[in-house]
Design a protein around this motif. Structure first.
Motif, PDB file in Angstrom:
ATOM      1  N   SER A  36      -8.426  -9.603   8.639  1.00  0.00           N
ATOM      2  CA  SER A  36      -9.043  -8.298   8.453  1.00  0.00           C
ATOM      3  C   SER A  36      -8.645  -7.351   9.581  1.00  0.00           C
ATOM      4  O   SER A  36      -8.314  -7.793  10.684  1.00  0.00           O
ATOM      5  N   TYR A  37      -8.693  -6.064   9.260  1.00  0.00           N
ATOM      6  CA  TYR A  37      -8.341  -5.016  10.217  1.00  0.00           C
ATOM      7  C   TYR A  37      -9.361  -3.890  10.097  1.00  0.00           C
ATOM      8  O   TYR A  37      -9.909  -3.636   9.019  1.00  0.00           O
ATOM      9  N   GLN A  38      -9.611  -3.199  11.206  1.00  0.00           N
ATOM     10  CA  GLN A  38     -10.502  -2.042  11.253  1.00  0.00           C
ATOM     11  C   GLN A  38      -9.649  -0.788  11.414  1.00  0.00           C
ATOM     12  O   GLN A  38      -8.737  -0.771  12.235  1.00  0.00           O
ATOM     13  N   MET A  39      -9.965   0.240  10.644  1.00  0.00           N
ATOM     14  CA  MET A  39      -9.262   1.517  10.755  1.00  0.00           C
ATOM     15  C   MET A  39     -10.288   2.634  10.648  1.00  0.00           C
ATOM     16  O   MET A  39     -11.382   2.432  10.132  1.00  0.00           O
ATOM     17  N   THR A  40      -9.921   3.826  11.137  1.00  0.00           N
ATOM     18  CA  THR A  40     -10.749   5.012  10.951  1.00  0.00           C
ATOM     19  C   THR A  40     -10.034   5.958  10.007  1.00  0.00           C
ATOM     20  O   THR A  40      -8.807   5.902   9.861  1.00  0.00           O
ATOM     21  N   VAL A  41     -10.787   6.820   9.359  1.00  0.00           N
ATOM     22  CA  VAL A  41     -10.226   7.776   8.409  1.00  0.00           C
ATOM     23  C   VAL A  41      -9.110   8.566   9.080  1.00  0.00           C
ATOM     24  O   VAL A  41      -9.257   9.045  10.203  1.00  0.00           O
ATOM     25  N   GLY A  42      -7.964   8.641   8.421  1.00  0.00           N
ATOM     26  CA  GLY A  42      -6.808   9.369   8.936  1.00  0.00           C
ATOM     27  C   GLY A  42      -5.836   8.504   9.718  1.00  0.00           C
ATOM     28  O   GLY A  42      -4.709   8.905   9.976  1.00  0.00           O
ATOM     29  N   GLN A  43      -6.245   7.319  10.097  1.00  0.00           N
ATOM     30  CA  GLN A  43      -5.383   6.420  10.882  1.00  0.00           C
ATOM     31  C   GLN A  43      -4.332   5.762   9.985  1.00  0.00           C
ATOM     32  O   GLN A  43      -4.550   5.533   8.798  1.00  0.00           O
ATOM     33  N   GLU A  44      -3.172   5.459  10.570  1.00  0.00           N
ATOM     34  CA  GLU A  44      -2.106   4.739   9.870  1.00  0.00           C
ATOM     35  C   GLU A  44      -1.824   3.441  10.606  1.00  0.00           C
ATOM     36  O   GLU A  44      -1.962   3.373  11.822  1.00  0.00           O
ATOM     37  N   LYS A  45      -1.441   2.411   9.843  1.00  0.00           N
ATOM     38  CA  LYS A  45      -1.142   1.103  10.432  1.00  0.00           C
ATOM     39  C   LYS A  45       0.045   0.499   9.695  1.00  0.00           C
ATOM     40  O   LYS A  45       0.111   0.528   8.479  1.00  0.00           O
ATOM     41  N   ASP A  46       0.975  -0.080  10.451  1.00  0.00           N
ATOM     42  CA  ASP A  46       2.154  -0.726   9.871  1.00  0.00           C
ATOM     43  C   ASP A  46       1.837  -2.202   9.641  1.00  0.00           C
ATOM     44  O   ASP A  46       1.924  -3.007  10.554  1.00  0.00           O
ATOM     45  N   LEU A  47       1.480  -2.544   8.403  1.00  0.00           N
ATOM     46  CA  LEU A  47       1.153  -3.936   8.103  1.00  0.00           C
ATOM     47  C   LEU A  47       2.392  -4.807   7.942  1.00  0.00           C
ATOM     48  O   LEU A  47       2.299  -6.029   8.033  1.00  0.00           O
ATOM     49  N   ALA A  48       3.555  -4.206   7.735  1.00  0.00           N
ATOM     50  CA  ALA A  48       4.784  -5.000   7.657  1.00  0.00           C
ATOM     51  C   ALA A  48       5.012  -5.724   8.975  1.00  0.00           C
ATOM     52  O   ALA A  48       5.507  -6.852   8.998  1.00  0.00           O
ATOM     53  N   GLU A  83     -14.029   6.274   3.864  1.00  0.00           N
ATOM     54  CA  GLU A  83     -14.810   5.094   4.230  1.00  0.00           C
ATOM     55  C   GLU A  83     -14.853   4.090   3.080  1.00  0.00           C
ATOM     56  O   GLU A  83     -14.925   4.471   1.918  1.00  0.00           O
ATOM     57  N   GLY A  84     -14.798   2.820   3.430  1.00  0.00           N
ATOM     58  CA  GLY A  84     -14.889   1.769   2.430  1.00  0.00           C
ATOM     59  C   GLY A  84     -14.116   0.540   2.861  1.00  0.00           C
ATOM     60  O   GLY A  84     -13.614   0.453   3.982  1.00  0.00           O
ATOM     61  N   THR A  85     -14.016  -0.405   1.945  1.00  0.00           N
ATOM     62  CA  THR A  85     -13.299  -1.651   2.188  1.00  0.00           C
ATOM     63  C   THR A  85     -12.281  -1.841   1.078  1.00  0.00           C
ATOM     64  O   THR A  85     -12.577  -1.587  -0.091  1.00  0.00           O
ATOM     65  N   VAL A  86     -11.098  -2.294   1.462  1.00  0.00           N
ATOM     66  CA  VAL A  86     -10.003  -2.462   0.504  1.00  0.00           C
ATOM     67  C   VAL A  86      -9.245  -3.741   0.855  1.00  0.00           C
ATOM     68  O   VAL A  86      -9.231  -4.168   2.008  1.00  0.00           O
ATOM     69  N   THR A  87      -8.643  -4.341  -0.150  1.00  0.00           N
ATOM     70  CA  THR A  87      -7.805  -5.516   0.061  1.00  0.00           C
ATOM     71  C   THR A  87      -6.345  -5.108  -0.117  1.00  0.00           C
ATOM     72  O   THR A  87      -5.988  -4.528  -1.135  1.00  0.00           O
ATOM     73  N   ILE A  88      -5.527  -5.413   0.876  1.00  0.00           N
ATOM     74  CA  ILE A  88      -4.092  -5.150   0.815  1.00  0.00           C
ATOM     75  C   ILE A  88      -3.403  -6.493   0.560  1.00  0.00           C
ATOM     76  O   ILE A  88      -3.678  -7.471   1.244  1.00  0.00           O
ATOM     77  N   THR A  89      -2.515  -6.516  -0.427  1.00  0.00           N
ATOM     78  CA  THR A  89      -1.798  -7.736  -0.785  1.00  0.00           C
ATOM     79  C   THR A  89      -0.310  -7.531  -0.584  1.00  0.00           C
ATOM     80  O   THR A  89       0.235  -6.495  -0.971  1.00  0.00           O
ATOM     81  N   ALA A  90       0.323  -8.511   0.030  1.00  0.00           N
ATOM     82  CA  ALA A  90       1.780  -8.519   0.205  1.00  0.00           C
ATOM     83  C   ALA A  90       2.315  -9.685  -0.623  1.00  0.00           C
ATOM     84  O   ALA A  90       1.810 -10.805  -0.522  1.00  0.00           O
TER      85      ALA A  90
END
Length: 137
Positions: A36-48, A83-90
């Protein structure tokens, strides 16, 4: 004729040795560095960069369970939208890995307003400057 048989036998033994020594293909595994990861609205993250793939040279495909909360591009860059929770799948070949992203609102710990005390008689507007410092700033 005897030489031909010996030569054929020698080549057969070499080919069988070569085939027997070939390494079996490594199974494909896909894994995120964290679940799991925490982010704030507007933030970007490189999950690759957080993804580990073994046994394949194919590029992963990414998907989001709710693109209105956090969208993910083909390159694995996640953008937190609300705001919310999401699942990212690779997914790579037939294997996949998932991680959960929790998006929270930006919380300000300090807001500073800089405005003129009064307007000159000949002006009808003025500039107001607001400074917002997010939590952990």
């Amino acid at each position: 004729m005897k030489r031909l048989r010996l030569l054929t036998a020698a080549i057969s033994v070499m080919l069988l040795s070569f085939v027997a020594c070939q390494k079996e293909a490594e199974p494909v595994t896909v894994r995120f560095a964290a679940q799991s990861y925490q982010m704030t609205v507007g933030q970007e993250k490189d999950l690759a960069g957080e993804l580990s793939v073994t046994g394949s040279t194919k590029a992963p495909s990414f998907s989001s369970s709710d693109a209105s909360v956090a969208s993910v591009g083909k390159n694995g860059k996640v953008t937190a939208l609300k705001e919310g929770t999401v699942t990212i799948t690779a997914k790579v070949e037939n294997e996949s890995a998932s991680c959960q992203i929790t998006v929270s609102a930006i919380k300000a710990t300090k807001i500073t307003l800089d405005a003129p005390a009064s307007l000159p008689a000949d002006e009808t507007w003025a500039t107001v400057k607001a400074t917002v410092e997010p939590a952990g700033y």
